[in-house]
Scaffold this motif. Structure first.
Motif, mmCIF file in Angstrom:
data_model
loop_
_atom_site.group_PDB
_atom_site.id
_atom_site.type_symbol
_atom_site.label_atom_id
_atom_site.label_comp_id
_atom_site.label_asym_id
_atom_site.label_seq_id
_atom_site.Cartn_x
_atom_site.Cartn_y
_atom_site.Cartn_z
ATOM 1 N N ILE A 75 1.185 -3.666 21.983
ATOM 2 C CA ILE A 75 1.391 -3.991 20.571
ATOM 3 C C ILE A 75 0.864 -2.819 19.752
ATOM 4 C CG2 ILE A 75 0.865 -5.617 18.713
ATOM 5 C CD1 ILE A 75 0.424 -7.734 20.962
ATOM 6 N N ASN A 76 1.792 -2.047 19.215
ATOM 7 C CA ASN A 76 1.449 -0.876 18.402
ATOM 8 C C ASN A 76 1.107 -1.338 16.992
ATOM 9 O OD1 ASN A 76 1.487 1.686 19.740
ATOM 10 N ND2 ASN A 76 3.683 1.426 20.073
ATOM 11 N N ASN A 77 -0.163 -1.591 16.768
ATOM 12 C CA ASN A 77 -0.604 -2.132 15.488
ATOM 13 C C ASN A 77 -1.403 -1.126 14.655
ATOM 14 O OD1 ASN A 77 -1.446 -4.405 13.568
ATOM 15 N ND2 ASN A 77 -3.429 -3.705 14.347
ATOM 16 N N ALA A 78 -1.991 -0.121 15.289
ATOM 17 C CA ALA A 78 -2.841 0.819 14.553
ATOM 18 C C ALA A 78 -2.047 1.481 13.433
ATOM 19 C CB ALA A 78 -3.388 1.883 15.498
ATOM 20 N N GLY A 79 -2.663 1.572 12.282
ATOM 21 C CA GLY A 79 -1.989 2.198 11.150
ATOM 22 C C GLY A 79 -2.934 2.354 9.984
ATOM 23 N N MET A 80 -2.477 3.071 8.978
ATOM 24 C CA MET A 80 -3.277 3.236 7.769
ATOM 25 C C MET A 80 -2.366 3.231 6.556
ATOM 26 S SD MET A 80 -4.296 7.308 7.902
ATOM 27 C CE MET A 80 -5.041 7.216 6.254
ATOM 28 N N GLY A 81 -2.926 2.827 5.436
ATOM 29 C CA GLY A 81 -2.167 2.791 4.201
ATOM 30 C C GLY A 81 -2.355 4.070 3.404
ATOM 31 N N ILE A 82 -1.462 4.280 2.458
ATOM 32 C CA ILE A 82 -1.562 5.423 1.563
ATOM 33 C C ILE A 82 -0.840 5.075 0.273
ATOM 34 C CG2 ILE A 82 0.483 6.530 2.569
ATOM 35 C CD1 ILE A 82 -0.849 9.257 1.936
ATOM 36 N N THR A 83 -1.452 5.414 -0.835
ATOM 37 C CA THR A 83 -0.825 5.196 -2.129
ATOM 38 C C THR A 83 -0.949 6.460 -2.964
ATOM 39 O OG1 THR A 83 -2.838 4.401 -3.227
ATOM 40 C CG2 THR A 83 -1.483 2.748 -2.095
ATOM 41 N N GLY A 84 -0.076 6.562 -3.925
ATOM 42 C CA GLY A 84 -0.172 7.694 -4.846
ATOM 43 C C GLY A 84 1.184 8.148 -5.330
ATOM 44 N N PRO A 85 1.228 8.828 -6.463
ATOM 45 C CA PRO A 85 2.478 9.449 -6.892
ATOM 46 C C PRO A 85 2.909 10.479 -5.852
ATOM 47 C CG PRO A 85 0.813 9.499 -8.645
ATOM 48 C CD PRO A 85 0.116 9.088 -7.396
ATOM 49 N N LEU A 86 4.162 10.461 -5.457
ATOM 50 C CA LEU A 86 4.639 11.386 -4.432
ATOM 51 C C LEU A 86 4.346 12.834 -4.806
ATOM 52 C CD1 LEU A 86 8.018 9.628 -3.644
ATOM 53 C CD2 LEU A 86 6.122 9.910 -2.059
ATOM 54 N N GLU A 87 4.511 13.159 -6.049
ATOM 55 C CA GLU A 87 4.306 14.536 -6.493
ATOM 56 C C GLU A 87 2.857 14.978 -6.337
ATOM 57 O OE1 GLU A 87 4.709 17.180 -10.644
ATOM 58 O OE2 GLU A 87 5.399 15.096 -10.579
ATOM 59 N N GLU A 88 1.927 14.043 -6.442
ATOM 60 C CA GLU A 88 0.505 14.391 -6.470
ATOM 61 C C GLU A 88 -0.233 14.079 -5.170
ATOM 62 O OE1 GLU A 88 0.042 13.625 -11.291
ATOM 63 O OE2 GLU A 88 -1.020 12.331 -9.879
ATOM 64 N N THR A 89 0.442 13.497 -4.175
ATOM 65 C CA THR A 89 -0.221 13.173 -2.908
ATOM 66 C C THR A 89 -0.348 14.434 -2.066
ATOM 67 O OG1 THR A 89 0.771 10.960 -2.977
ATOM 68 C CG2 THR A 89 -0.166 11.686 -0.884
ATOM 69 N N PRO A 90 -1.564 14.789 -1.654
ATOM 70 C CA PRO A 90 -1.753 16.021 -0.872
ATOM 71 C C PRO A 90 -0.954 16.026 0.425
ATOM 72 C CG PRO A 90 -3.866 15.136 -1.623
ATOM 73 C CD PRO A 90 -2.833 14.092 -1.915
ATOM 74 N N ASP A 91 -0.393 17.179 0.770
ATOM 75 C CA ASP A 91 0.436 17.292 1.976
ATOM 76 C C ASP A 91 -0.329 16.905 3.233
ATOM 77 O OD1 ASP A 91 2.555 18.117 0.459
ATOM 78 O OD2 ASP A 91 2.357 20.252 0.938
ATOM 79 N N HIS A 92 -1.606 17.292 3.309
ATOM 80 C CA HIS A 92 -2.358 17.006 4.532
ATOM 81 C C HIS A 92 -2.583 15.506 4.705
ATOM 82 C CE1 HIS A 92 -5.677 17.204 1.557
ATOM 83 N NE2 HIS A 92 -6.311 16.375 2.371
ATOM 84 N N GLU A 93 -2.669 14.756 3.591
ATOM 85 C CA GLU A 93 -2.812 13.305 3.698
ATOM 86 C C GLU A 93 -1.494 12.663 4.124
ATOM 87 O OE1 GLU A 93 -5.418 11.615 3.709
ATOM 88 O OE2 GLU A 93 -6.904 12.975 2.857
ATOM 89 N N ILE A 94 -0.385 13.191 3.634
ATOM 90 C CA ILE A 94 0.926 12.702 4.049
ATOM 91 C C ILE A 94 1.103 12.889 5.551
ATOM 92 C CG2 ILE A 94 3.420 13.089 3.873
ATOM 93 C CD1 ILE A 94 2.948 13.874 0.928
ATOM 94 N N LYS A 95 0.750 14.074 6.038
ATOM 95 C CA LYS A 95 0.893 14.367 7.467
ATOM 96 C C LYS A 95 -0.044 13.493 8.302
ATOM 97 C CE LYS A 95 2.392 19.110 6.632
ATOM 98 N NZ LYS A 95 2.035 20.543 6.659
#
Length: 267
Positions: A75-95
């Protein structure tokens, strides 16, 4: 013979609820997290596993094989959330979120498939999200990771059919967990053009989680899927309107559906 289950992200929330629900029904359950704490009652075997590290995945699987000599369910359950304006979300956090929510589950799948193929049996359940069926404002990256996992599951099912390995997704809506506390939140910047709308949307999202469903409901659905001989491609678990929103997206013109989301988020 008791079936052996591997659950990633089992230290809290939905993963923990599933782990204990299955253990109480006779399954041999190995729950994982990056820094696991041993369960005092001994019902769930907690072992370390970081889905972003191939060596960690391999070591965890070898531990299970050494103990049980098989893995019947993942059961692949591990995950994390992320919020923010797409324009302002840091690339390293997206990755980082893509590494956890998408590439991580894929690495786990690759590691267990040779085992299941040798057994000529196995089932993999990928936990996605109702948010993965649509692009949500200020949650676009999270939606993208879960949507990608759902689409990949569809392809995998067909490739694995000849080996008697089953795969499906289960997409939760809002559940009462600590996911909001563990999310990455792009900061609300004073000089941001998105300051007002992002701030209001963030508050609305947190309220939805606080008023979410009991995680036991997810545990029961997952158990029912595991006992199914022919699981469906996708399952959705949530309040009626959350599940119905997926139906509406199929039925309505794109701009009409977009207007519904804009009204919902008061944008």
């Amino acid at each position: 013979m008791s079936k052996v289950v591997l659950i990633t992200g089992a230290s809290s929330g939905i993963g923990k609820a599933i782990a204990y629900y299955l253990a109480e029904r006779g399954y041999i359950v190995y729950g994982t997290s990056r820094t696991p704490k041993m369960a005092k009652d001994g019902k769930v075997h907690m072992i370390p596993l970081d889905v972003t590290e191939a060596a960690s995945i391999s070591q965890a699987i070898q531990t299970i094989l050494k103990d049980q000599n098989r893995i019947d369910y993942v059961i692949n359950n591990a995950g994390m959330g992320i919020t923010g304006p797409l324009e302002e979300t840091p690339d390293h956090e997206i990755k980082r979120v893509f590494e956890t929510n998408y590439f991580g589950p894929l690495e786990v799948i690759k590691a267990v498939l040779p085992i299941m193929r040798s057994q000529r049996s196995g089932m993999i359940i990928n936990v996605t999200s109702i948010a993965g069926y649509m692009g949500l404002p200020y949650r676009g990256i999270y939606s993208a990771t879960k949507g990608a996992l759902g689409i990949t599951t569809e392809a995998y099912r067909m490739e694995l059919k000849e080996f008697n390995i089953k795969m499906t997704t289960v997409a939760p809506g809002d559940f009462a967990t600590n996911i909001a506390a563990g999310r990455y939140h792009a900061p609300i910047l004073d000089n941001s053009p998105y300051k007002k709308n992002y701030g209001n949307t963030l508050q609305l999202m947190d309220e939805h989680v606080d008023a979410g469903m009991d995680t036991q409901i997810m545990a029961k659905v997952v158990h029912r899927i595991m006992e199914s001989k022919n699981p469906k491609v996708h399952y959705r678990v949530g309040f009626f309107m959350q599940k119905f929103s997926i139906v509406l997206k199929r039925m309505l013109p794109d701009t009409w559906y977009e207007k519904l989301l804009l009204n919902h988020y008061k944008l």
